[in-house]
Enzyme design. Structure first.
Site, PDB file in Angstrom:
ATOM      1  N   HIS A 117      35.921  32.224  22.758  1.00 15.64           N
ATOM      2  CA  HIS A 117      36.286  32.188  24.170  1.00 15.64           C
ATOM      3  C   HIS A 117      37.053  33.415  24.675  1.00 15.64           C
ATOM      4  O   HIS A 117      36.976  33.743  25.863  1.00 15.64           O
ATOM      5  CB  HIS A 117      37.122  30.938  24.450  1.00 15.64           C
ATOM      6  CG  HIS A 117      36.911  30.377  25.821  1.00 15.64           C
ATOM      7  ND1 HIS A 117      36.904  29.034  26.100  1.00 15.64           N
ATOM      8  CD2 HIS A 117      36.682  30.973  27.013  1.00 15.64           C
ATOM      9  CE1 HIS A 117      36.689  28.837  27.378  1.00 15.64           C
ATOM     10  NE2 HIS A 117      36.551  29.996  27.964  1.00 15.64           N
ATOM     11  N   TYR A 127      38.210  23.234  27.553  1.00  8.79           N
ATOM     12  CA  TYR A 127      37.912  22.504  28.790  1.00  8.79           C
ATOM     13  C   TYR A 127      38.228  21.012  28.662  1.00  8.79           C
ATOM     14  O   TYR A 127      38.413  20.327  29.667  1.00  8.79           O
ATOM     15  CB  TYR A 127      36.431  22.624  29.177  1.00  8.79           C
ATOM     16  CG  TYR A 127      35.930  23.991  29.492  1.00  8.79           C
ATOM     17  CD1 TYR A 127      36.790  25.072  29.719  1.00  8.79           C
ATOM     18  CD2 TYR A 127      34.557  24.241  29.563  1.00  8.79           C
ATOM     19  CE1 TYR A 127      36.301  26.335  30.006  1.00  8.79           C
ATOM     20  CE2 TYR A 127      34.064  25.496  29.854  1.00  8.79           C
ATOM     21  CZ  TYR A 127      34.933  26.545  30.064  1.00  8.79           C
ATOM     22  OH  TYR A 127      34.430  27.792  30.344  1.00  8.79           O
TER      23      TYR A 127
END
Length: 310
Positions: free
Chosen positions: A114, A56
């Site tokens: 992730h 991110y």
């Protein structure tokens, strides 16, 4: 200001996680300054759980925002995610240590991996890796290779727990198939505490929901309101049920996830919406209402289907 009371959910480790977290993905991508600015508002609204990820580009911003709060670390629950390019014990430990430095924290409450395989074509890959590094990533469609990689990744996360860097560990976007193959390995001594997956009334992934329930893994729903652009937030069933409880369609959708036993990660930059997303603990849904919402399922994903990876 009325203080929101956010209920917590017990994990399989005996520790607890707040039922609603504040996410720093999607529109926050690589906008660390915006995240730093919004943390104070999220905290004032009642959020104590903050979710970020290496890809991110928001860890430093979140860390700065947390530092500016000036509150005791024990008040907060911080989650991050190790990236698609970390598939060995050594790289996982290095990534977690890097996360802690960027966040300026001594430990993480929860670290998730992730993805069950490298998302080679994703735009973020080119931000962090050279073309040669991307070329050298494991083949995401080679089942044997990825089974080995997932095991080594998990052994790295287990090592992070041993080192005291992380309290609890889990995964993100893992399917039943991925979890079954990981858990059958005798070297896996810690069962994932959390599996964070896309889940909302338009994408009811029943197989992963049932498997997580059977194995004691907490399902954490991301995109619990869809992408904010489809018809979910104006769905007539959600609006009708909301009218009964004097709640919005969004609050009904979020409460539905909680009623199913999941925790959720929400994302907004608007203070009023932050408060709305936490105002979920003063009403309950009937069994009939829960079933009506579940029946809205359209198998509609806004993010890639992780079952593409063997």
């Amino acid at each position: 200001m009325i203080k929101m009371v956010v209920s917590s959910i017990k994990l399989n480790t005996g520790r607890s996680i707040p039922g609603v977290g504040f996410g720093t993905g999607t529109s926050f991508f690589n906008r660390g300054d915006a995240v730093a600015d919004v943390v104070k508002h999220a905290y004032q609204a009642g959020f104590r759980s903050f979710d970020c990820a290496r890809i991110y580009g928001t860890e430093e911003g979140l860390g700065r925002g947390i530092a500016e709060l000036g509150v005791d670390r024990s008040e907060l629950y911080v989650t991050t995610k190790t990236p698609d390019w970390a598939w060995s014990k050594e790289t996982i430990v290095a990534e977690v240590e890097g996360c802690l430095k960027r966040l300026k924290l001594d430990y993480l409450d929860l670290v998730l991996h992730h993805s069950p395989a490298p998302r080679i074509g994703a735009k973020f890959m080119a931000t962090y890796l050279t073309p040669e590094e991307i070329k050298n990533l494991p083949d995401p469609l080679d089942e044997a290779v990825m089974d080995t990689c997932r095991l080594q990744m998990w052994l790295g996360l287990q090592l992070c727990v041993e080192k005291g860097l992380v309290r609890d560990i889990g995964v993100s976007n893992f399917t039943v198939n991925h979890l079954k193959k990981l858990l059958k390995n005798p070297e896996v001594t810690i069962t994932p505490a959390v599996n964070q997956v896309e889940f909302n009334p338009y994408i009811v992934d029943s197989p992963i929901q049932e498997y997580c329930k059977q194995t004691g893994i907490l399902l954490q729903a991301y995109a619990p309101l869809g992408n904010g652009k489809d018809m979910l937030l104006s769905d007539p069933v959600l609006e009708r049920i909301g009218g009964v409880h004097n709640k919005t369609a969004a609050q009904v959708a979020l409460r539905w996830s909680l009623e199913l036993g999941h925790c959720i990660v929400t994302k907004t930059e608007k203070f009023d919406r932050m408060k709305e997303n936490l105002d979920l603990f003063n009403f309950t849904l009937s069994r009939e209402e829960i079933d009506q919402i579940t029946a809205l399922n359209k198998n509609k994903r806004n993010f890639p289907d992780p079952s593409q990876f063997p």
